[in-house]
Design an enzyme around this catalytic site. Structure first.
Site, PDB file in Angstrom:
ATOM      1  N   GLU A  13       0.849  -1.379  -0.306  1.00 33.03           N
ATOM      2  CA  GLU A  13      -0.153  -0.100  -0.103  1.00 33.03           C
ATOM      3  C   GLU A  13       1.053   1.532   0.062  1.00 33.03           C
ATOM      4  O   GLU A  13       0.692   2.276  -0.644  1.00 33.03           O
ATOM      5  CB  GLU A  13      -0.392  -0.097   1.293  1.00 33.03           C
ATOM      6  CG  GLU A  13      -2.111  -0.955   0.654  1.00 33.03           C
ATOM      7  CD  GLU A  13      -2.922  -1.039   2.303  1.00 33.03           C
ATOM      8  OE1 GLU A  13      -3.542  -1.681   2.204  1.00 33.03           O
ATOM      9  OE2 GLU A  13      -2.242  -1.099   3.375  1.00 33.03           O
ATOM     10  N   GLY A  79     -12.669  -4.536   0.922  1.00 27.35           N
ATOM     11  CA  GLY A  79     -13.602  -4.650   0.712  1.00 27.35           C
ATOM     12  C   GLY A  79     -14.579  -4.422   0.402  1.00 27.35           C
ATOM     13  O   GLY A  79     -15.246  -3.330   1.388  1.00 27.35           O
ATOM     14  N   MET A 173      -9.153  -3.610   7.969  1.00 30.18           N
ATOM     15  CA  MET A 173      -8.634  -3.602   8.328  1.00 30.18           C
ATOM     16  C   MET A 173      -7.810  -2.530   9.675  1.00 30.18           C
ATOM     17  O   MET A 173      -7.845  -2.735  10.892  1.00 30.18           O
ATOM     18  CB  MET A 173      -8.012  -4.306   8.937  1.00 30.18           C
ATOM     19  CG  MET A 173      -9.038  -6.026   8.333  1.00 30.18           C
ATOM     20  SD  MET A 173      -7.900  -7.423   7.576  1.00 30.18           S
ATOM     21  CE  MET A 173      -7.451  -7.466   9.549  1.00 30.18           C
ATOM     22  N   GLU A 174      -7.756  -1.462   9.260  1.00 35.18           N
ATOM     23  CA  GLU A 174      -7.092  -0.315  10.395  1.00 35.18           C
ATOM     24  C   GLU A 174      -8.207   1.737  10.372  1.00 35.18           C
ATOM     25  O   GLU A 174      -7.391   2.496  11.105  1.00 35.18           O
ATOM     26  CB  GLU A 174      -5.883   0.180   9.386  1.00 35.18           C
ATOM     27  CG  GLU A 174      -5.340  -1.066   9.126  1.00 35.18           C
ATOM     28  CD  GLU A 174      -5.288  -1.910   8.553  1.00 35.18           C
ATOM     29  OE1 GLU A 174      -6.141  -1.902   7.404  1.00 35.18           O
ATOM     30  OE2 GLU A 174      -4.582  -3.392   8.266  1.00 35.18           O
ATOM     31  N   ASP A 197     -11.721  -6.412  -3.238  1.00 39.78           N
ATOM     32  CA  ASP A 197     -11.985  -7.551  -3.772  1.00 39.78           C
ATOM     33  C   ASP A 197     -13.874  -7.308  -2.361  1.00 39.78           C
ATOM     34  O   ASP A 197     -14.205  -6.549  -2.659  1.00 39.78           O
ATOM     35  CB  ASP A 197     -11.872  -8.821  -2.194  1.00 39.78           C
ATOM     36  CG  ASP A 197     -11.569  -8.094  -0.758  1.00 39.78           C
ATOM     37  OD1 ASP A 197     -10.737  -7.882  -0.637  1.00 39.78           O
ATOM     38  OD2 ASP A 197     -12.458  -8.517  -0.234  1.00 39.78           O
TER      39      ASP A 197
HETATM   40  C1  4EZ Z   1      -7.199  -4.876   5.452  1.00 37.85           C
HETATM   41  N1  4EZ Z   1      -6.770  -4.545   4.162  1.00 37.85           N
HETATM   42  C2  4EZ Z   1      -6.536  -6.680   4.228  1.00 37.85           C
HETATM   43  C3  4EZ Z   1      -5.681  -7.206   4.583  1.00 37.85           C
HETATM   44  C4  4EZ Z   1      -6.047  -8.694   4.085  1.00 37.85           C
HETATM   45  C5  4EZ Z   1      -3.645 -10.437   3.807  1.00 37.85           C
HETATM   46  C6  4EZ Z   1      -2.261 -10.922   4.286  1.00 37.85           C
HETATM   47  C7  4EZ Z   1      -7.984  -4.746   3.246  1.00 37.85           C
HETATM   48  C8  4EZ Z   1      -9.071  -5.535   2.732  1.00 37.85           C
HETATM   49  C9  4EZ Z   1     -10.277  -6.251   3.857  1.00 37.85           C
HETATM   50  N2  4EZ Z   1     -10.095  -6.215   5.032  1.00 37.85           N
HETATM   51  C10 4EZ Z   1      -8.788  -5.445   2.063  1.00 37.85           C
HETATM   52  N3  4EZ Z   1     -10.177  -6.603   1.447  1.00 37.85           N
HETATM   53  C11 4EZ Z   1     -10.818  -6.458   3.117  1.00 37.85           C
HETATM   54  C12 4EZ Z   1     -11.692  -7.486   3.573  1.00 37.85           C
HETATM   55  N4  4EZ Z   1     -12.443  -8.487   2.654  1.00 37.85           N
HETATM   56  N5  4EZ Z   1     -11.823  -7.886   4.978  1.00 37.85           N
HETATM   57  C13 4EZ Z   1     -10.584  -6.955   5.471  1.00 37.85           C
HETATM   58  O1  4EZ Z   1      -7.774  -3.691   5.858  1.00 37.85           O
HETATM   59  C14 4EZ Z   1      -3.968  -8.974   4.719  1.00 37.85           C
END
Ligand code: 4EZ
Length: 230
Positions: A13, A79, A173-174, A197
């Protein structure tokens, strides 16, 4: 003089930011790396926190308290909840909440703890700048509610719960933990995410496929915003 913090959660990022900024000075602090830099003559500090609310609040606090940043921009991926949002689309948070904060056993609403708020709003001036940048570059930009929790959401059940409980349009998640820090310290902040996603059964595979491309879409937009900030 303004000093702008730009935060992500993962290396992917912030890498597209580091590729474009100038005069990078790397500083190690609290088991992390902070990059002082300039972009179009403006002072910025860039860092990725690691994933989740705890690491994100630590990094946000250090960006503000140790580096003296007086505004904070978060750039990353999310997401989608809203069906309007497709992979690669941009969303700016109007307000954020913690979807995994739960003391409902005591009759409190989801996302609430005493003396806190369920939602924390982002800075309106920064949102206006984002809208100008989007218009100038003919980019679609959605405004909406972003829900944060310490879970990678990859099920329609959990996604529907977050959608109906918080009216959220995207999840990650942040964001909400950064919001808590910036709100407490009275520092204007802003959260931008590009969709990687749809938080459903194929979220893990989509995330792996689109993390890099969506992270770059968000980072490029953030740098245009840095340029537009007075
Ligand atoms: C968290 N980030 C995902 C980190 C995942 C895996 C190694 C964003 C994110 C997200 N968070 C993208 N899609 C998501 C989802 N479906 N649920 C939660 O900020 C690291």
């Amino acid at each position: 003089m303004s000093k702008i913090a730009i935060m992500g959660a993962m290396p992917e990022e912030i890498d597209p930011l580091l590729a474009k900024v100038e005069n990078i000075n790397k500083i190690e602090y609290a088991k992390n790396i902070y990059y002082e830099a300039t972009y179009k003559g403006k002072d910025i500090v860039i860092a990725y926190s690691k994933i989740g609310k705890v690491f994100a609040s630590l990094t946000a606090t250090i960006l503000l308290e140790k580096f003296g940043c007086n505004q904070l921009l978060f750039s990353g991926v999310a997401g989608a909840i809203s069906p309007e949002l497709k992979i690669g689309d941009l969303i700016i948070a109007t307000k954020l909440c913690q979807h995994d904060l739960d003391i409902t056993a005591f009759g409190h609403p989801y996302g609430y703890v005493p003396e806190g708020d369920v939602y924390i709003s982002t800075d309106e001036k920064l949102r206006d700048i984002a809208k100008e940048v989007a218009q100038k570059n003919s980019l679609k930009l959605k405004e909406g509610i972003v829900a944060t929790g310490d879970q990678f959401v990859a099920s329609t059940e959990r996604k529907e719960f977050i959608a109906s409980t918080f009216k959220a349009d995207a999840l990650e998640m942040e964001g909400a933990s950064v919001a808590v820090v910036c709100d407490a310290l009275d520092v204007p902040f802003f959260v931008l995410r590009a969709i990687s996603d749809s938080a459903d059964g194929s979220a893990d595979m989509d995330f792996d496929e689109f993390l890099e491309s969506s992270a770059k879409i968000s980072a490029d937009f953030i740098l245009d915003m840095v340029e537009a900030i007075e």
